[in-house]
Design a protein around this motif. Structure first.
Motif, PDB file in Angstrom:
ATOM      1  N   ARG A 137       0.862  -1.184   0.000  1.00 58.71           N
ATOM      2  CA  ARG A 137       0.000   0.000   0.000  1.00 58.71           C
ATOM      3  C   ARG A 137       0.892   1.225   0.000  1.00 58.71           C
ATOM      4  NH1 ARG A 137      -3.512   3.877   0.033  1.00 58.71           N
ATOM      5  NH2 ARG A 137      -5.486   3.635   1.162  1.00 58.71           N
ATOM      6  N   ARG A 140       0.054   7.628   2.755  1.00 62.47           N
ATOM      7  CA  ARG A 140       0.569   8.766   3.490  1.00 62.47           C
ATOM      8  C   ARG A 140       0.762   8.318   4.931  1.00 62.47           C
ATOM      9  NH1 ARG A 140      -2.260  12.055   6.507  1.00 62.47           N
ATOM     10  NH2 ARG A 140      -4.270  11.263   5.855  1.00 62.47           N
TER      11      ARG A 140
ATOM     12  N   LEU B   2     -13.530  13.970  -0.039  1.00 65.90           N
ATOM     13  CA  LEU B   2     -13.910  12.983  -1.038  1.00 65.90           C
ATOM     14  C   LEU B   2     -13.119  11.682  -0.913  1.00 65.90           C
ATOM     15  CD1 LEU B   2     -13.847  15.211  -4.255  1.00 65.90           C
ATOM     16  CD2 LEU B   2     -15.729  14.856  -2.674  1.00 65.90           C
ATOM     17  N   THR B   3     -13.695  10.621  -1.450  1.00 63.63           N
ATOM     18  CA  THR B   3     -12.921   9.418  -1.759  1.00 63.63           C
ATOM     19  C   THR B   3     -13.069   9.166  -3.254  1.00 63.63           C
ATOM     20  OG1 THR B   3     -14.843   8.094  -1.149  1.00 63.63           O
ATOM     21  CG2 THR B   3     -13.112   8.269   0.474  1.00 63.63           C
ATOM     22  N   VAL B  13      -9.166   5.772  -2.398  1.00 67.46           N
ATOM     23  CA  VAL B  13      -8.415   6.514  -1.379  1.00 67.46           C
ATOM     24  C   VAL B  13      -9.095   7.844  -1.078  1.00 67.46           C
ATOM     25  CG1 VAL B  13      -6.218   5.480  -2.028  1.00 67.46           C
ATOM     26  CG2 VAL B  13      -6.936   7.615  -3.094  1.00 67.46           C
ATOM     27  N   GLU B  14      -8.718   8.420   0.057  1.00 66.31           N
ATOM     28  CA  GLU B  14      -9.312   9.692   0.433  1.00 66.31           C
ATOM     29  C   GLU B  14      -8.514  10.849  -0.155  1.00 66.31           C
ATOM     30  OE1 GLU B  14      -9.151   9.631   4.810  1.00 66.31           O
ATOM     31  OE2 GLU B  14      -7.494  11.047   4.619  1.00 66.31           O
ATOM     32  N   GLU B  15      -9.155  12.001  -0.093  1.00 61.80           N
ATOM     33  CA  GLU B  15      -8.607  13.192  -0.750  1.00 61.80           C
ATOM     34  C   GLU B  15      -7.192  13.531  -0.297  1.00 61.80           C
ATOM     35  OE1 GLU B  15     -11.891  15.996  -0.915  1.00 61.80           O
ATOM     36  OE2 GLU B  15     -10.446  17.587  -1.316  1.00 61.80           O
ATOM     37  N   THR B  16      -6.859  13.216   0.946  1.00 63.56           N
ATOM     38  CA  THR B  16      -5.531  13.588   1.439  1.00 63.56           C
ATOM     39  C   THR B  16      -4.425  12.810   0.733  1.00 63.56           C
ATOM     40  OG1 THR B  16      -5.450  11.947   3.202  1.00 63.56           O
ATOM     41  CG2 THR B  16      -6.464  14.059   3.743  1.00 63.56           C
ATOM     42  N   GLU B  17      -4.773  11.731   0.056  1.00 68.34           N
ATOM     43  CA  GLU B  17      -3.768  10.962  -0.680  1.00 68.34           C
ATOM     44  C   GLU B  17      -3.692  11.401  -2.138  1.00 68.34           C
ATOM     45  OE1 GLU B  17      -3.338   6.685   0.562  1.00 68.34           O
ATOM     46  OE2 GLU B  17      -5.406   7.006   1.168  1.00 68.34           O
TER      47      GLU B  17
ATOM     48  N   ASP C 249     -18.476  14.714   3.843  1.00 71.42           N
ATOM     49  CA  ASP C 249     -18.708  14.073   2.556  1.00 71.42           C
ATOM     50  C   ASP C 249     -18.257  12.618   2.546  1.00 71.42           C
ATOM     51  OD1 ASP C 249     -19.271  16.709   1.744  1.00 71.42           O
ATOM     52  OD2 ASP C 249     -17.144  17.040   1.340  1.00 71.42           O
ATOM     53  N   HIS C 250     -18.934  11.841   1.737  1.00 69.96           N
ATOM     54  CA  HIS C 250     -18.530  10.469   1.421  1.00 69.96           C
ATOM     55  C   HIS C 250     -18.304   9.621   2.675  1.00 69.96           C
ATOM     56  CE1 HIS C 250     -17.127  11.474  -2.972  1.00 69.96           C
ATOM     57  NE2 HIS C 250     -18.312  11.965  -2.675  1.00 69.96           N
ATOM     58  N   ARG C 277     -14.156   6.285   7.914  1.00 68.18           N
ATOM     59  CA  ARG C 277     -14.911   6.199   6.667  1.00 68.18           C
ATOM     60  C   ARG C 277     -15.938   5.091   6.838  1.00 68.18           C
ATOM     61  NH1 ARG C 277     -14.649  10.217   2.743  1.00 68.18           N
ATOM     62  NH2 ARG C 277     -12.581  11.099   2.985  1.00 68.18           N
TER      63      ARG C 277
END
Lengths: 186, 107, 985
Positions: A137, A140, B2-3, B13-17, C249-250, C277
């Protein structure tokens, strides 16, 4: 080269999991058409095979990690890195390929213990339940890029850039502090 | 936050990635183009309320750019697809039409 | 009096007494207490003063909705203001102090505001402090600051630790009451990954206090059974003391977990922020009881009816000996029964409804309690504590029918579902007439990534306020509870309350907003609920519409003559209740506040006294001052030594990107303004990169490594950005070009060996021919230097004889030390970035970020020679053809020399004749770099000046601070060794 030292020279920290800078690790970055026959042959000569999407293939101290649709990371003992670059370059000489030694550009960590996953859960937006046993993977870790995978049942390998090795060590140590286990409170 | 699913490595993946890259499907105008064409390429952006196409880079992952179709009002994602295309593929267009029958297509 | 009862208390452990202090007074409580229950148990009803009027305030609620009982908790580095006593678990040795008073809680001078409060109506601040303008800063603000503010800011650095954690699930259930547990159990049995959060330390919500039967069991027993089942599921996760702070969101939800609040200093993190999530979210967040608006409803001792029974049942605390109950619904009668069961006195129930009937009411009547129908409170008597209530007809205007002595008033205005999370991410509400409340509109839920509903509200949070319907709503088992009759909306008590009463009927306790304030706002033309909120401060601060919301909306609607749903609600925003800054920061504090990038030689620099300069996230040595040496002197020494002898620079941070492939030359020709495809193997060439807008974005030396590969050096701060830029064009525009890139910045440590003795050092290291003939300027070679695998680039950023040597980063420290040792006899000395900058300025070399600022094109900088005229296209070429780019009137690079040799201030402007339309002096140039040059013994500078290169010799005026004007002459930007003789030896 006897003068070579890894970023943190093997620093180790004991928390509810062990955090260890893994020392020098040979790493070769390889970009080419992953479907090429020459690549398959070259990997075979290293005792490896082509990893599937986001997978790692390991054998006798070497590994091949799928990094992107046109990129693999080959792990070999540090002393073998230069020779591995030369061998791959030779094998792929007729291909459009880029083979570079990145052993010194990275730092590698091992997070060891039954609760190793909890340490990484605090830093990486990764669904570990969904992470396959042989899955790599890229993600971050807090504020920096990292790649991680399970190198055995209770051990995670984490790779980051060399310059931020101290930062990653600090973040892992913080996350592994005794008393901060993610058990549900009674 | 967002994802999005990266079509290049398959990770959701999430927005931070990810790193955002603005509007997708721009056509580059270089030397020889008119002032109006060049201005449009460099500065005119759509910013619609509704269906929109965007560039994203899986910056903390496989490093690849990809494109996403989503609704700017509800953040519904209609799909993501590789960046090596000048227009949305048929499957994405169909997915949008299914959810937004009134959508008039990419203009 | 409030006191601890002799028996009972389902949450306290009487075998574990705990000591704590309130305003220095030693008090006692038990394990399981909240701070609020312990304070009440110790007869401390008065806990603070109100924000605006400094009125005495007591505990009103038993949960997150408490507006008054906020205290300062802890001392020194563990002090934190505004801690809600009703949600803070008591621990041994807790130090608490009340807020908003001076000099003391009991005697507050600020209470003057109380007497003056008829002069402090809504909008008072806006109206009063407008004029004269200067008075705000010098008169009003200092006074307001003195008395305003909720609590005091801590003065020490927080001693605690915090962290984040990520989690993923199919279903996140927010709320561990019976509805939430039912939903969780159903999903868990279906094999879903379920996470359940409960904001308190206890499961079951209100049900253990409110009673009834679930699946034939007492609620407490049913809850215990379900918890056991959930805990046994491998796919289930239960977390108490974890509040859902916000829903985004999401399916992204933030959870705020209290981990070590009650065990300060034991090494655990104090708070943990969960970043979850969830595929689906169930909000089972319950409901909050509403106060009633009557005069004196803020006198300590007036409490929510549900809170009164919570204190009795959960913590065996009697809020008062004699409690009058005021209600508009049946539920408050449960409080009467609980009080009676505890042996306390209920002199009367004042029910605003004309003919209340029902199971609970009859039960209370049967215990001999007077139930006064159609009655309300005209006024509460008492100051720091309730002394009695004046009873009136609810239908009237407040004529007192009788006075009833009491020390506690339990009020209930009905219940409002907690709709915050539902609303955070776009869920809409509808008005429920029967319960007079807003509840989630299931047809307009928050939607997720797939466009479908991502949130479902269940139980009381969904408006299913009574136990059987709440469980049915959540898919739970059958339940029974006492049948309740309809409630009657009551927004003001009595309904015809005259101004004098409305004036003391509080809606928002925390902000001291009264019925009269909202009515005033409506009269003054505030029609939007959002505007009214800001004008009156209703529902602001930590309350966020918990207690005050519906009552305030109802009053506003009434004043505007419209229905409540027409008025609508204010926007619910995260966090649900305040969360600590520490939790938001997580691990990002101190050493790991942000990633610090270190070169392989970082530790040597540190050990040798480097004064650091941040460059992006890197730290680079600015200079190496010696003991007793000033920074400026150190820089001058480093420059002189390098120019006259030998300097060494850690240049590892320089970006290094390999570009390889059959189309790499073509690609670099597009990327750089000059031609790179024609660069011979073995050679180096300085190159410029522009963005598509034509502006200079990066520069560096490009090296031809082989027939099909190049090495591109970038600026230190630009490596990642330029690598990303390359990949963007390769992936998204020219995807059929065969080019691969790799960012090798960190693979190599790079050392610049600079100065007349540079060659001697390399020769001493040995192994490679570094002679002028073998390795001329702007070439490179690969080999083994002093036993190190090395690439030597013969390039110079200082104008001196200079080699930049790249070795594997792992050997960087060893190589640096080897260079120092080899160079010792030649006077080798490290130099830092400031010496680097001065030396490049002496040579007139530009620096990205100094001479360029995103609006400068290479042509402005005299770099036209680096722009290929032959190429049809390169990034930025089209933009540079625009008329205003190809215009001699642009500001262009020149050298600047002050007439008196002084150093120009950085960034100052050269003024021109006349003024612009704003009355400012016209300008004709500015300073971009300015230094003292020890080499020349005077100040030197570079700047951009209107038609500068055509104006050599002209003198410009640069006004600076304090009226001082610098005069400087336009000169050639190359100040030193104009013919390049020193670097070409």
């Amino acid at each position: 080269m006897s003068d070579a030292v890894s970023a943190l020279e093997g620093r180790t920290s004991q928390g509810f999991a062990t955090v260890q800078e893994a020392g020098l690790q040979g790493m070769v970055s390889l970009r080419c058409d992953l479907a090429s026959k020459a690549l398959a042959k070259a990997l075979k000569e290293l005792g490896l095979s082509l990893p599937a999407q986001r997978r790692v293939v390991a054998a006798s101290g070497r590994s091949a990690l799928w990094m992107s649709p046109d990129e693999l990371l080959i792990l070999v003992p540090y002393a073998e890195a230069a020779a591995t670059v030369a061998a791959l370059e030779k094998a792929l000489v007729k291909e459009h390929a880029l083979v570079v030694d990145v052993s010194d550009a990275r730092a590698m960590f091992r997070v060891i213990g039954e609760k190793a996953e909890q340490v990484l859960t605090k830093l990486c937006p990764v669904d570990f339940d969904a992470l396959a046993a042989d899955e790599v993977r890229r993600t971050r870790a807090a504020q920096v890029a990292a790649a991680l995978w399970r190198s055995d049942k209770d051990t995670f390998s984490v790779v980051c850039f060399r310059s931020v090795a101290g930062y990653v060590m600090g973040a892992l140590e913080h996350s592994a502090r005794p008393g901060s286990e993610l058990v549900a409170p009674a | 936050m967002l994802t999005l699913t990266c079509p290049c490595c398959g990770m959701t993946v999430e927005e931070t990635e990810l790193a955002p890259g603005g509007e997708a499907h721009l056509k580059r105008f270089g030397p020889g183009s008119s002032d109006a064409e060049f201005e449009g390429y460099l500065f005119a952006r759509k910013n619609p309320r509704g269906v929109h196409f965007e560039r994203w880079r899986h910056a903390y992952g496989c490093g690849k750019w990809f494109l996403a179709a989503r609704c700017t009002a509800t953040l519904e994602v209609f799909g993501t697809y590789p960046a090596q295309t000048t227009e949305p593929p048929a499957s994405i267009v169909a997915a949008i039409k299914a959810r937004r029958p009134d959508w008039e297509g990419l203009k | 009096m409030s006191t601890r009862l002799a028996t009972g208390g389902r949450l306290i452990d009487r075998t574990k007494p705990l000591g704590f202090r309130f305003n220095g007074k030693r008090l006692k409580g038990f394990a399981g207490d909240t701070l609020a229950s312990a304070l009440l148990g110790a007869d401390q009803m008065l806990v603070g003063r109100s924000f605006k009027y400094h009125r005495p305030r007591g505990i009103i609620a038993s949960g997150v909705e408490e507006p008054n009982a906020l205290v300062g908790l802890g001392t020194g580095a563990r002090f934190e203001p505004d801690q809600r006593t009703t949600t803070t678990e008591l621990f041994d040795g807790a130090e608490t102090s009340s807020q908003n008073h001076w000099p003391s809680l009991e005697t507050d001078i600020g209470v003057l505001n109380n007497w003056a409060y008829r002069f402090l109506p809504a909008g008072f601040y806006y109206k009063t402090f407008m004029f004269p303008r200067a008075a705000w800063k010098h008169v009003f603000e200092p006074i307001v600051r003195q008395s305003a503010g909720l609590g005091k800011v801590p003065t020490e650095r927080d001693a605690d630790r915090y962290e984040h954690a990520y989690a993923f699930c199919d279903l996140l259930v927010v709320g561990g009451g019976v509805a939430g547990l039912s939903a969780a159990l159903e999903a868990g049995r279906a094999g879903k990954r379920v996470i359940v959060w409960e904001q308190t330390a206890h499961w079951g919500g209100r049900s253990p206090v409110d009673g009834g039967q679930i699946d034939g069991m007492a609620p407490e027993d049913w809850v215990a059974g379900v918890l056991e089942q959930l805990a046994a599921m491998p796919n289930g996760s239960l977390r108490a003391r974890c509040m859902a702070a916000g829903l985004y969101d999401h399916g992204y939800v933030l959870g705020y977990e209290s981990v070590g609040d009650a065990t300060p200093g034991d090494g655990r993190p104090r708070h943990r922020l969960w970043r979850v999530r969830a595929g689906q979210i169930v909000t089972a967040t319950g409901a909050i009881e509403r106060p009633l608006a009557f005069a004196g409803n803020d006198v300590p001792g007036v409490m929510l009816a549900s809170a009164v029974r919570d204190y009795v049942v959960n913590w065996a605390v009697s809020p008062g000996d004699r409690t009058v109950i005021v209600t508009n619904n049946d539920d408050a009668y449960r409080t009467a029964l609980v009080l009676l069961d505890a042996g306390l006195v209920v002199p009367a129930v004042l029910d605003a409804r004309e003919t209340p009937t029902g199971e609970l009411i009859e039960a209370v009547r049967a215990r001999g309690v007077r139930v006064l129908a159609g009655r309300g409170v005209a006024k509460v008597k008492g100051g720091k504590r309730v002394q009695g209530v004046q009873v009136c007809a609810q239908a009237g205007e407040g004529a007192v029918l009788e006075e009833i002595g009491c020390d506690c008033v339990a009020m209930s205005g009905g219940w409002s579902p907690v709709v915050h999370l539902w609303s955070h991410c776009g869920g809409k509400l509808l008005w429920d007439e029967a319960n007079a409340c807003f509840r989630p509109d299931p047809s307009r839920p928050p939607t997720g990534a797939d466009g479908a509903a991502m949130v479902r509200a269940v139980g009381a949070a969904n408006g299913a306020l009574r136990l059987p319907e709440a469980l049915a709503d959540a898919g739970g088992p059958p339940a029974v509870a006492a049948a309740e009759g309809p409630m009657a909306p009551v927004w003001v008590m009595p309904q015809g309350a005259p101004p004098a009463l409305r004036f003391k009927a509080f809606l928002d306790y925390q902000n001291d907003v009264k019925v009269s304030d909202v009515q005033l706002a409506a009269r003054e033309g505030y029609e939007s609920v959002e505007h009214t909120k800001r004008y009156t401060t209703l529902g602001m601060a930590t309350d966020q519409g918990k207690l005050s919301n519906i009552n305030g909306l109802a009053i506003l609607s009434d004043a505007l003559g419209q229905a409540i749903p027409v008025t609508g609600t204010t926007t619910f925003r995260p966090p649900y209740t305040p969360i600590s800054f520490g939790a938001i920061a997580g691990e990002a504090r101190g050493e790991i506040f942000q990633p610090l990038r270190r070169t392989p030689m970082h530790e040597w620099h540190e050990a040798n006294g480097a004064h650091w300069e941040p460059v992006g996230l890197w730290r680079r040595p600015y200079s190496y001052p010696r003991a007793g040496e000033g920074l400026r002197d150190a820089v001058n020494r480093e420059i002189s030594n390098t120019r006259n002898s030998l300097g060494m620079l850690d240049a590892s941070t320089l970006g290094k990107i390999v570009v390889k492939g059959p189309d790499a030359g073509k690609f670099l020709d597009m990327l750089y303004t000059n031609m790179m495809s024609t660069l011979p193997v073995g050679k180096c060439r300085y190159g410029l990169m522009c963005n598509e807008n034509g502006f200079l974005m990066d520069d560096g030396v490009v090296v031809r490594l082989s027939e099909d590969s190049w090495l591109c050096h970038t600026t230190s701060g630009g490596a990642d950005r330029i690598h990303g830029w390359m990949e963007d064009w390769l992936q998204c525009e020219w995807w059929d070009w065969k080019v691969y890139t790799a960012n090798l910045t960190e693979q190599f440590a790079q050392v610049a060996i600079v100065g007349p003795n540079a060659r001697k050092l390399l020769e001493k290291l040995g192994g490679m021919d570094v002679s002028k003939e073998a390795l001329p300027f702007m070439t490179w070679a690969e080999g083994e230097l002093g036993g190190f695998r090395a690439r030597i680039f013969r390039i110079s950023f200082s104008g001196e004889l200079s080699y930049e040597i790249a070795v594997p980063a792992s050997e960087g420290m060893a190589f640096w030390k080897a260079c120092l040792a080899a160079g010792e006899e030649f006077g080798a000395m490290p130099y830092g970035t400031e010496a680097l900058h001065v030396m490049r300025a002496e040579k007139g070399f530009i620096m990205i970020g100094d001479e360029s600022d995103g609006t400068v094109i290479p042509q402005d900088l005299g770099l036209g020679w680096a722009i290929s005229k032959k190429k049809e296209d390169y990034l930025g070429k089209r933009a540079q053809q625009r008329s205003f780019m190809d215009n001699p009137d642009r500001w262009q690079l020149v050298g600047l020399e002050t007439l008196d040799g002084s150093v120009l201030p950085d960034g100052v402007y050269a003024v021109a004749e006349g003024h612009n339309p704003n009355g400012q002096r016209n300008v004709q140039g500015r300073v971009t770099s300015t230094y003292f040059s020890p080499t020349l013994g005077k100040g030197i500078a570079m700047g951009l000046v209107h038609r500068g290169p055509d104006r050599m010799g002209e003198v410009l005026d640069f006004p600076a601070d304090a009226g001082k004007v610098f005069r400087a002459r336009i000169v050639d930007p190359v100040f030193y060794d104009k013919d390049g003789e020193k670097q070409n030896v």
